[in-house]
Design a protein around this motif. Structure first.
Motif, mmCIF file in Angstrom:
data_model
loop_
_atom_site.group_PDB
_atom_site.id
_atom_site.type_symbol
_atom_site.label_atom_id
_atom_site.label_comp_id
_atom_site.label_asym_id
_atom_site.label_seq_id
_atom_site.Cartn_x
_atom_site.Cartn_y
_atom_site.Cartn_z
ATOM 1 N N ALA A 4 -21.391 87.923 38.084
ATOM 2 C CA ALA A 4 -22.829 87.671 38.232
ATOM 3 C C ALA A 4 -23.375 86.857 37.062
ATOM 4 O O ALA A 4 -24.137 85.901 37.250
ATOM 5 C CB ALA A 4 -23.580 88.989 38.357
ATOM 6 N N SER A 5 -22.957 87.237 35.849
ATOM 7 C CA SER A 5 -23.477 86.535 34.670
ATOM 8 C C SER A 5 -22.902 85.129 34.572
ATOM 9 O O SER A 5 -23.564 84.203 34.101
ATOM 10 C CB SER A 5 -23.180 87.336 33.403
ATOM 11 N N GLU A 8 -24.864 83.036 36.936
ATOM 12 C CA GLU A 8 -26.163 82.756 36.337
ATOM 13 C C GLU A 8 -26.049 81.618 35.325
ATOM 14 O O GLU A 8 -26.880 80.717 35.286
ATOM 15 C CB GLU A 8 -26.679 84.029 35.651
ATOM 16 N N ARG A 9 -25.012 81.718 34.518
ATOM 17 C CA ARG A 9 -24.764 80.706 33.495
ATOM 18 C C ARG A 9 -24.518 79.340 34.147
ATOM 19 O O ARG A 9 -25.079 78.322 33.746
ATOM 20 C CB ARG A 9 -23.555 81.127 32.652
ATOM 21 N N GLU A 10 -23.706 79.358 35.202
ATOM 22 C CA GLU A 10 -23.406 78.108 35.909
ATOM 23 C C GLU A 10 -24.662 77.495 36.524
ATOM 24 O O GLU A 10 -24.838 76.285 36.531
ATOM 25 C CB GLU A 10 -22.345 78.373 36.996
ATOM 26 N N LYS A 11 -25.521 78.358 37.028
ATOM 27 C CA LYS A 11 -26.778 77.898 37.616
ATOM 28 C C LYS A 11 -27.625 77.194 36.547
ATOM 29 O O LYS A 11 -28.165 76.108 36.787
ATOM 30 C CB LYS A 11 -27.550 79.094 38.198
#
Lengths: 203, 203
Positions: A4-5, A8-11
């Motif tokens: 999940a994190s 998020e980071r990739e986003k």
DNA sequence: CAAAGTTACTGAACGCTGTTTAGTAAAAAC
DNA sequence: GTTTTTACTAAACAGCGTTCAGTAACTTTG
């Protein structure tokens, strides 16, 4: 948690990638050359992908405006450390005009673009701009407090000085000074700024 | 002869028809709402017909700019008959700001549009604007000649006053005054103009 | 590990711009 | 009356922002 994190980071990275591309294109080709397809081409994704990370072009526009506001704040920063309020005010004004003449595209983006102003008050760029503006007004107030002016209407003083600086830069940026030979324009701006400082001294 | 001159007249009438339609649409929907198809629809011709009378949209834009320049000149005209140069200058400035605040779209068109500035020097609107500007500079010069100022640099004085007026109107037109409550903006503009007049007196 | 479900991405389209072109019908010239 | 010129338009092109259905890869689940 890990996946999940990472997602998020990739986003966030992708949003950054898009914005950097938009930033580069804006610097190279100005506002008119900046479009969704040109951004997509530069980052080697399809145009539709952009819309998975930004709602629409306005959202990218606001993000760019924030970049410009940050650049402006950084440009004006050296003035903040000047003790004497009058010297600080003059240097602030000088740097403001300097920023506008050196980065016409960014000044344009911040102060001359018609674009989507509807809800700009809710945008980060507006908040940042307000902080810089507040600092300016506070400096004028400090001058008033230190009896640098006869007038005590700091709001009107600040606004009047801003009008002049903004008008000066705007006429440059939107090329309404063609009646003056190009080589004289810089000199005229300097003289006008000096005259305004002189006028403010006897305010 | 008869036919040729009638054709010529009809051509001019058609150009007028197109321009009036463009003018109305601009007033109703602003610059963004103005496009070739909307003009064509209003005059009940096909879009392609427009191109038989105007080379492209820019030519229509320049013609509209001329209308705006003429409206501005007419708005400022009452000042021209004032004998005293200082009174004339102040009234000229007051009317200039008044025009900008009353007709933001036209002011925008004249001074804030990015649009095709490439060869504007060759356009009628530029010539007309220059005449108005020249009148302004002459008035400042008349003030200098009549010893209204200590400074004799009329060019810089004129430019400085213009910067302030232009900045004031521009901040209004492009809605960069949202930090001030709407009901205070008009008052602030008036106060700032008065302050500038005061400052100029001690110039 | 395989099946099911979710996510990331894209090709193709829609509706909107400015502009061009090929074609038509009416007017003018002969 | 025939030919030429003029006035006009339907249709298309290219470029724009944006949307949507579909696909392929990744993640979760049994």
């Amino acid at each position: 948690m890990g996946i999940a994190s990472r997602k998020e980071r990739e986003k966030a990275e992708m949003r950054r990638l898009i914005l950097d591309a938009a930033h580069d294109i804006f610097k190279e080709n100005g506002y008119d050359g900046l479009n969704i397809r040109s951004i997509a081409e530069r980052i080697e994704y399809s145009p539709a992908t952009i819309y998975l990370y930004y709602k629409d072009k306005n959202e990218i526009f606001f993000a760019l405006q924030y970049e410009a506001a940050a650049a402006k704040r950084d440009h004006l920063l050296p003035a903040a450390s000047i003790e004497d309020p009058w010297m600080r005010l003059v240097e602030f004004g000088r740097l403001y005009v300097d920023f506008g003449l050196k980065h016409p595209d960014w000044y344009d983006l911040l102060f001359l673009t018609r674009a989507p102003m509807e809800h700009i008050e809710n945008q980060d760029c507006w908040t940042l701009g307000m902080a810089t503006h507040a600092f300016f007004v506070e400096t004028v107030q400090a001058c008033v407090d230190a009896r640098y002016f006869k007038s005590t209407d700091s709001a009107t003083i600040a606004y009047t000085l801003w009008c002049h600086a903004h008008g000066l830069v705007s006429l440059f940026v939107r090329e309404r000074m063609r009646m003056y030979p190009p080589e004289e324009r810089g000199e005229l701006a300097k003289k006008s700024f000096a005259m305004m400082v002189k006028m403010a001294e006897s305010l």
